[in-house]
Design an enzyme around this catalytic site. Structure first.
Site, mmCIF file in Angstrom:
data_model
loop_
_atom_site.group_PDB
_atom_site.id
_atom_site.type_symbol
_atom_site.label_atom_id
_atom_site.label_comp_id
_atom_site.label_asym_id
_atom_site.label_seq_id
_atom_site.Cartn_x
_atom_site.Cartn_y
_atom_site.Cartn_z
ATOM 1 N N CYS A 145 0.845 -1.014 0.044
ATOM 2 C CA CYS A 145 0.009 0.094 -0.077
ATOM 3 C C CYS A 145 0.937 1.217 -0.038
ATOM 4 O O CYS A 145 1.937 1.292 0.157
ATOM 5 C CB CYS A 145 -0.861 0.021 1.245
ATOM 6 S SG CYS A 145 -2.060 -1.615 1.462
ATOM 7 N N GLY A 149 -0.742 0.095 -5.175
ATOM 8 C CA GLY A 149 -2.038 -0.279 -4.644
ATOM 9 C C GLY A 149 -2.909 0.285 -5.806
ATOM 10 O O GLY A 149 -3.328 1.192 -5.948
ATOM 11 N N ASN A 192 0.301 0.828 6.150
ATOM 12 C CA ASN A 192 0.951 0.238 5.108
ATOM 13 C C ASN A 192 1.723 -1.000 5.790
ATOM 14 O O ASN A 192 2.676 -0.409 6.615
ATOM 15 C CB ASN A 192 1.915 1.074 4.175
ATOM 16 C CG ASN A 192 3.058 0.356 3.489
ATOM 17 O OD1 ASN A 192 4.120 0.851 2.998
ATOM 18 N ND2 ASN A 192 2.498 -0.805 2.809
ATOM 19 N N GLY A 193 1.559 -2.151 5.763
ATOM 20 C CA GLY A 193 2.440 -2.943 6.399
ATOM 21 C C GLY A 193 1.646 -4.200 6.809
ATOM 22 O O GLY A 193 0.405 -4.440 6.222
ATOM 23 N N TYR A 237 11.839 -4.183 -6.315
ATOM 24 C CA TYR A 237 10.759 -4.132 -7.390
ATOM 25 C C TYR A 237 9.582 -3.289 -6.968
ATOM 26 O O TYR A 237 9.303 -2.489 -7.981
ATOM 27 C CB TYR A 237 9.883 -5.550 -7.175
ATOM 28 C CG TYR A 237 8.710 -5.615 -8.187
ATOM 29 C CD1 TYR A 237 8.513 -5.567 -9.364
ATOM 30 C CD2 TYR A 237 7.494 -5.458 -7.012
ATOM 31 C CE1 TYR A 237 7.256 -5.521 -9.937
ATOM 32 C CE2 TYR A 237 6.194 -5.497 -7.759
ATOM 33 C CZ TYR A 237 6.225 -5.475 -9.173
ATOM 34 O OH TYR A 237 4.857 -5.430 -9.949
HETATM 35 P P1 5GP Z 1 6.695 -14.464 -11.355
HETATM 36 O O1 5GP Z 1 6.116 -14.461 -12.922
HETATM 37 O O2 5GP Z 1 7.857 -15.316 -11.271
HETATM 38 O O3 5GP Z 1 5.650 -15.094 -10.406
HETATM 39 O O4 5GP Z 1 6.944 -13.239 -10.826
HETATM 40 C C1 5GP Z 1 7.932 -12.510 -11.031
HETATM 41 C C2 5GP Z 1 7.659 -11.008 -11.970
HETATM 42 O O5 5GP Z 1 6.506 -10.460 -11.707
HETATM 43 C C3 5GP Z 1 8.715 -10.154 -12.132
HETATM 44 O O6 5GP Z 1 8.839 -9.507 -13.471
HETATM 45 C C4 5GP Z 1 8.304 -8.918 -11.240
HETATM 46 O O7 5GP Z 1 8.548 -7.855 -11.909
HETATM 47 C C5 5GP Z 1 6.856 -8.949 -11.487
HETATM 48 N N1 5GP Z 1 6.067 -8.841 -10.227
HETATM 49 C C6 5GP Z 1 4.910 -8.525 -10.046
HETATM 50 N N2 5GP Z 1 4.217 -8.388 -8.861
HETATM 51 C C7 5GP Z 1 5.401 -9.004 -8.160
HETATM 52 C C8 5GP Z 1 5.515 -8.862 -6.717
HETATM 53 O O8 5GP Z 1 4.528 -8.520 -5.889
HETATM 54 N N3 5GP Z 1 6.678 -9.326 -6.234
HETATM 55 C C9 5GP Z 1 7.770 -9.441 -6.765
HETATM 56 N N4 5GP Z 1 8.998 -9.824 -6.286
HETATM 57 N N5 5GP Z 1 7.684 -9.244 -8.341
HETATM 58 C C10 5GP Z 1 6.554 -9.005 -8.645
#
Ligand code: 5GP
Ligand code: SF4
Ligand code: MG
Length: 470
Positions: A12, A38, A112-113, A252
């Protein structure tokens, strides 16, 4: 970012302002800069000194607010929130700021958290007769504050903070006071700025830039700030601990133009890319990043290796809002819709594909296939963070252990699953070096628990893992 594609949760964004005649409008703009944190709900609460004015709803800021709604929110102070459910799911009742009215004074709260002892506290509150109206952990904070009885708000909040554990960056607005606080480890980011005489607070500094405010400093771990007509006061509600700011914010979540703990996010990602190139070099013709969140790391990788950076992947910007996708199958279709490989760039080439992280492996698998279909002769996947092997309990939904590809497979197996020619991840030490480098001090530590399993707070047996949306 690819969050829309996968439906995986981001966290968030909180924003607050005190002492500005257009408090609601500034909050509205500030929230726009935080929209990436969000997209499920948005809300603003103002105080006109007499009463709290509220407008909130499900959806993007632009869906929730029309011009008229913003200008109806009168007052010199406001708090705002954008939400992506980690705890408690979606729905209007969970959209923040949560507002609690009472005969004497009301309060609005945004957070947030994630509290690691929310479950135990909820049981305790319910056993003592509290009626919880939402399924979110944020409401627990409000109940604890209200239960302190007839004491000044500052005291009530301090006593509530003594009971909650976990990650929280929050703002509380009453008719005549604004409170800002951060958990004792500073797991979530929160900064203070000035806009003329007004005070502003935001999860990310990109919100300050958008409204023309200047950054002042970070909210400190364990700090409670009170702003009212007597001015700005601050105190520590716990003794200072080593800060453990979420490293995933750098990897990210945060926007590249934000500074977290006084380090620019884009710069940190470039360093991660460089570090990754040093740890796991490869011979190739072009480097490409997965738009948008991996471009910075890909540039760093390219600079360190001398392999040219190219736009091998393009995001299709005008695809409709398809981010709530319940099944794996649909998620894969989403990736296909949103990304294209540039044949003219990758055809006949050995490609290094840099991505910021692998959660389930869906994105990487899909993109390797896209690049190969567009003629890439080899695809070397380089991930600018370590394998995510553990769930996050602090408000970021990296989902349950069983869904994490790296928790169930070796790197060699993952390479096979995603169809890459080679696969390598940044090491946990490389990640740390990229973020804290020589400033690994009490103020500048980071959390890497989802990579290392080394959680900076207690975790209770009944700690709720943030629920995955589908
Ligand atoms: P995967 O497809 O391996 O489940 O997710 C990784 C990819 O989704 C990466 O390209 C990352 O940029 C993106 N991504 C989208 N939402 C998240 C998130 O909540 N956490 C992380 N670590 N990557 C996310
Ligand atoms: Fe961030 Fe991972 Fe720590 Fe959660 S466990 S706060 S995602 S670094
Ligand atoms: Mg979340």
């Amino acid at each position: 970012m690819l969050a829309e594609i996968k439906g995986i949760n981001e966290e968030c964004g909180v924003f607050a302002i005190w002492g500005h005649e257009k408090a609601a409008e500034m909050t509205y703009y500030g929230l726009h800069a935080l929209q990436h944190r969000g997209q499920e709900g948005a809300g603003i609460v103002t105080t006109d000194g007499d009463k709290l004015n509220v407008h909130k709803g499900v959806g993007l800021i632009n869906d929730v607010f029309s011009e008229g709604e913003v200008s109806r929110l009168k007052g010199h102070a406001a708090i705002g929130h954008v939400r992506y459910a980690t705890q408690g799911g979606g729905g209007y009742e969970n959209v923040q700021p949560l507002v609690f009215r009472s005969q004497k004074n009301s309060m609005a709260l945004s957070h947030n958290g994630n509290l690691v002892n929310a479950h135990a506290l909820k049981n305790q509150l319910e056993a003592q007769g509290s009626i919880l109206q939402t399924t979110s952990d944020t409401e627990v904070i409000a109940h604890l504050v209200k239960r302190s009885g007839n004491v000044p708000m500052e005291e009530a909040i301090t006593s509530a903070l003594g009971m909650i554990k976990g990650a929280y960056a929050f703002s509380i607005l009453t008719e005549d006071q604004l409170f800002i606080g951060l958990d004792p480890r500073g797991l979530r980011p929160l900064s203070i700025g000035r806009l003329g005489d007004a005070y502003v607070v935001a999860s990310e500094t990109c919100a300050f830039d958008l409204i023309g405010a200047t950054y002042e400093r970070e909210v400190k771990p364990g700090e409670l700030i009170v702003i009212d007509e007597d001015g700005f006061r601050t105190k520590q509600f716990t003794s200072p601990l080593q800060r453990t700011l979420c490293s995933m914010e750098y990897v990210y979540f945060s926007r590249p133009d934000s500074d977290l703990n006084e380090l620019n996010v884009h710069a940190s990602r470039k360093t991660m890319g460089k570090q990754l190139a040093e740890e796991s070099p490869v011979e190739a013709d072009v480097v490409t990043g997965v738009p948008d969140s991996s471009i910075s790391a890909a540039i760093g990788f390219s600079e360190a290796t001398g392999i040219p950076y190219e736009l091998g992947l393009i995001k299709n910007r005008y695809v409709g809002r398809t981010f709530i996708q319940p099944s794996q199958e649909l998620r894969e279709q989403g990736v296909k819709m949103k990304l294209s490989a540039v044949r003219g760039i990758v055809d006949g080439k050995r490609v290094v594909m840099v991505d910021d992280s692998i959660v389930r492996g869906t994105t990487s698998r899909r993109i390797v296939r896209l690049l190969k279909e567009a003629g890439a002769t080899e695809v070397h996947v380089r991930i600018a963070s370590p394998p995510i092997q553990n769930p996050c309990y602090y408000g970021i939904d990296t989902s349950t252990k069983s869904e994490l590809i790296a928790s169930n497979n070796s790197i060699e197996d993952m390479k096979e699953i995603i169809g890459a020619d080679t696969l390598a991840f940044l090491t946990p030490d490389g990640l740390k070096k990229s973020i804290v480098s020589d400033r690994d001090t009490q103020e500048h530590g980071i959390c890497r628990a989802c990579f290392t399993g080394n959680y900076p707070t207690e975790i209770y047996p009944d700690t709720e893992i943030p629920a995955y949306k589908d």
